[in-house]
Design a protein around this motif. Structure first.
Motif, PDB file in Angstrom:
ATOM      1  N   PHE A  31       0.812  -1.217   0.000  1.00  0.00           N
ATOM      2  CA  PHE A  31       0.000   0.000   0.000  1.00  0.00           C
ATOM      3  C   PHE A  31       0.846   1.268   0.000  1.00  0.00           C
ATOM      4  N   ILE A  32       1.917   1.294   0.766  1.00  0.00           N
ATOM      5  CA  ILE A  32       2.795   2.475   0.781  1.00  0.00           C
ATOM      6  C   ILE A  32       3.488   2.626  -0.565  1.00  0.00           C
ATOM      7  N   ASP A  37       4.070   5.502  -5.601  1.00  0.00           N
ATOM      8  CA  ASP A  37       4.112   5.446  -7.072  1.00  0.00           C
ATOM      9  C   ASP A  37       3.069   6.356  -7.696  1.00  0.00           C
ATOM     10  N   ASN A  38       1.879   6.398  -7.134  1.00  0.00           N
ATOM     11  CA  ASN A  38       0.846   7.294  -7.666  1.00  0.00           C
ATOM     12  C   ASN A  38       1.189   8.753  -7.408  1.00  0.00           C
ATOM     13  N   LYS A  39       1.825   9.028  -6.284  1.00  0.00           N
ATOM     14  CA  LYS A  39       2.173  10.412  -5.938  1.00  0.00           C
ATOM     15  C   LYS A  39       3.281  10.949  -6.839  1.00  0.00           C
ATOM     16  N   PHE A  46       8.667   2.413  -6.534  1.00  0.00           N
ATOM     17  CA  PHE A  46       8.447   2.470  -5.095  1.00  0.00           C
ATOM     18  C   PHE A  46       7.715   1.238  -4.572  1.00  0.00           C
ATOM     19  N   LEU A  47       6.911   0.615  -5.398  1.00  0.00           N
ATOM     20  CA  LEU A  47       6.237  -0.619  -4.983  1.00  0.00           C
ATOM     21  C   LEU A  47       7.270  -1.700  -4.676  1.00  0.00           C
TER      22      LEU A  47
END
Length: 72
Positions: A31-32, A37-39, A46-47
């Motif tokens: 989740f983090i 990654d979306n940010k 980042f995943l």
């Protein structure tokens, strides 16, 4: 009376703690990582980094949990 060191309930509690560490840290890493990654728009970077970092945290916590049971 049974020896408390060899109680099946103690073994079940230890297995529950270990599985909780692994599942919770894996989910936190996913989740983090997805959120970062979306940010920052860096899809798998980042995943992957977050997942491996949190899995390292999970295995360190498992090691520290079972360390008293390993002996000398």
């Amino acid at each position: 009376m049974s020896n408390p060191e060899k109680s099946p309930f103690r073994a079940m509690a230890l297995v529950s703690i270990i599985s909780t560490y692994i599942v919770a840290c894996t989910l936190a890493g996913v989740f983090i990582g997805i959120w970062l990654d979306n940010k920052f728009e860096t899809q798998p970077l980042f995943l992957i980094v977050s997942l491996f970092t949190w899995l390292g945290v999970a295995f360190y916590a498992v090691f520290k949990t079972i360390q008293p049971f390993l002996g000398d």
